[in-house]
Design a protein around this motif. Structure first.
Motif, PDB file in Angstrom:
ATOM      1  N   UNK A  41       0.925  -1.076  -0.031  1.00  0.00           N
ATOM      2  CA  UNK A  41       0.056  -0.010   0.037  1.00  0.00           C
ATOM      3  C   UNK A  41       0.668   0.996   0.011  1.00  0.00           C
ATOM      4  N   UNK A  42       1.033   1.886  -1.141  1.00  0.00           N
ATOM      5  CA  UNK A  42       1.802   3.051  -1.330  1.00  0.00           C
ATOM      6  C   UNK A  42       0.631   4.314  -0.818  1.00  0.00           C
ATOM      7  N   UNK A  43       1.228   5.160   0.171  1.00  0.00           N
ATOM      8  CA  UNK A  43       0.564   6.194   0.623  1.00  0.00           C
ATOM      9  C   UNK A  43       1.195   7.390   0.433  1.00  0.00           C
ATOM     10  N   UNK A  44       0.586   8.724   0.134  1.00  0.00           N
ATOM     11  CA  UNK A  44       1.392   9.814  -0.132  1.00  0.00           C
ATOM     12  C   UNK A  44       0.074  10.952   0.584  1.00  0.00           C
ATOM     13  N   UNK A  45       0.735  12.280   0.304  1.00  0.00           N
ATOM     14  CA  UNK A  45      -0.148  13.281   0.674  1.00  0.00           C
ATOM     15  C   UNK A  45       0.062  14.335  -0.589  1.00  0.00           C
TER      16      UNK A  45
ATOM     17  N   UNK B  43      -5.662   2.906   6.690  1.00  0.00           N
ATOM     18  CA  UNK B  43      -4.896   2.272   7.685  1.00  0.00           C
ATOM     19  C   UNK B  43      -5.747   0.830   7.955  1.00  0.00           C
ATOM     20  N   UNK B  44      -7.157   0.812   7.908  1.00  0.00           N
ATOM     21  CA  UNK B  44      -7.947  -0.146   8.030  1.00  0.00           C
ATOM     22  C   UNK B  44      -7.641  -1.396   6.858  1.00  0.00           C
ATOM     23  N   UNK B  45      -7.303  -0.761   5.770  1.00  0.00           N
ATOM     24  CA  UNK B  45      -7.112  -1.655   4.427  1.00  0.00           C
ATOM     25  C   UNK B  45      -5.946  -2.529   4.792  1.00  0.00           C
ATOM     26  N   UNK B  46      -4.803  -1.664   5.159  1.00  0.00           N
ATOM     27  CA  UNK B  46      -3.465  -2.423   5.137  1.00  0.00           C
ATOM     28  C   UNK B  46      -3.711  -3.213   6.457  1.00  0.00           C
ATOM     29  N   UNK B  47      -4.384  -3.228   7.473  1.00  0.00           N
ATOM     30  CA  UNK B  47      -4.649  -4.142   8.722  1.00  0.00           C
ATOM     31  C   UNK B  47      -5.263  -5.197   8.136  1.00  0.00           C
TER      32      UNK B  47
END
Length: 326
Positions: free
Chosen positions: A138-142, A245-249
């Motif tokens: 899961x790549x996350x950015x802003x 965060x829920x998706x990654x968990x």
């Protein structure tokens, strides 16, 4: 302490405000499909020497006409750069609009197939260690820099399918136009999803992650009606979306923060940051809060690296008023 809650902002916190002018102007408003088509047409037909002066002219035009966005940029930058006088504030605003215009233009140049950016990878070892594990990522950015460039890296270099999640465009015609252009440019290995409140989207992304594919999304924009985490950004309370965060968990995959900061003409610094794991045992809310604050700290790191590439076009805190000129 951070906590999980249900947040229902009237609009995503970093979207342009739906003013009466936007509603009245429709397709020729600032978020209307006219500007999307015009920008893509411009980079296709304009000679290269004309790009820079055209960007300067349009930046001046929008700087003079978009009063609310000027105020929002100034207010959001004060927690980063501190208070300042009138002239310094105008320079901050203009630089931010100018950088935004360049990032947009270079995005359209890429969509048009005219020019590809040059990437300088920072901490590429973090990417390689995550990419070779064989599990989803899961790549996350802003909303900092040219974030779409970083999301395309796995598809371009590793031939792994990437699912890019974008917020809905304010004009449905703009969204249809953008979806069409993205599909035509990147094909099946780069799938674009628009977060439109469809509960099936989360299931599709979960399945993709469990299949070893990559999901890329912005982790600093709370979607309208979505669940949020009460975290902190730049020392102030800020609602971050709980979804990533829920998706990654649930998928059992790490979040890898990545930021693409513009350093010059078609030159970018692609920065990978330490991965964030969401604990799957113990208290769920506490695990989300701890991991969420780590992601928020990375977003803040990126903002401080390039404050004038933080593209937030409405005030993020209700009490924000730019300080008086000195």
């Amino acid at each position: 302490m951070s906590r999980t809650g249900a947040g229902e902002p009237s609009d995503p916190a970093q979207a342009p405000e739906r003013s009466w002018a936007v509603r009245m102007l429709g397709p020729v408003g600032i978020t209307g499909v006219f500007w999307y088509r015009f920008h893509l047409w411009g980079v296709r037909v304009a000679p290269r020497w004309l790009i820079a002066p055209s960007i300067l002219v349009f930046t001046i035009f929008f700087f003079l006409t978009l009063r609310r966005i000027r105020r929002a940029i100034a207010a959001n930058l004060e927690p980063v750069l501190g208070p300042c006088g009138f002239l310094a504030r105008q320079r901050r605003i203009f630089r931010t609009m100018h950088q935004f215009a360049w990032c947009l233009t270079e995005r359209y140049e890429r969509l048009a197939g005219r020019r590809e950016p040059i990437m300088e990878l920072e901490r590429a070892d973090l990417w390689r260690s995550m990419a070779t594990e064989g599990r989803g990522l899961l790549l996350v950015t802003g909303h900092v820099g040219n974030w779409e460039v970083g999301s395309a890296l796995p598809a371009a270099r590793e031939h792994r399918r990437v699912h890019l999640v974008r917020e809905e465009e304010m004009d449905p015609r703009s969204q249809a136009f953008l979806a069409r252009e993205l599909a035509g440019r990147f094909g099946d290995e780069y799938v674009t999803h628009f977060a439109a409140g469809d509960p099936r989207l989360g299931l599709r992304l979960l399945e993709a992650l469990r299949s070893g594919e990559v999901v890329a999304l912005q982790a600093d924009r709370p979607r309208r009606g979505g669940r949020t985490l009460g975290l902190r950004l730049l020392g102030r309370p800020f609602p971050f979306p709980a979804g990533p965060l829920v998706l990654a968990r649930e998928a059992g995959v790490p979040l890898l923060p990545v930021f693409v900061l513009r350093t010059g003409r078609l030159r970018y610094r692609l920065c990978f940051r330490p991965p964030v794991e969401v604990a799957r045992d113990g208290d769920r809310a506490a695990a989300l809060a701890v991991a969420g604050q780590r992601v928020a700290a990375e977003v803040e790191w990126a903002i401080r690296q390039a404050p004038n590439q933080w593209f937030c076009f409405r005030p993020l805190w209700d009490d924000q008023v730019p300080s008086a000129p000195r």
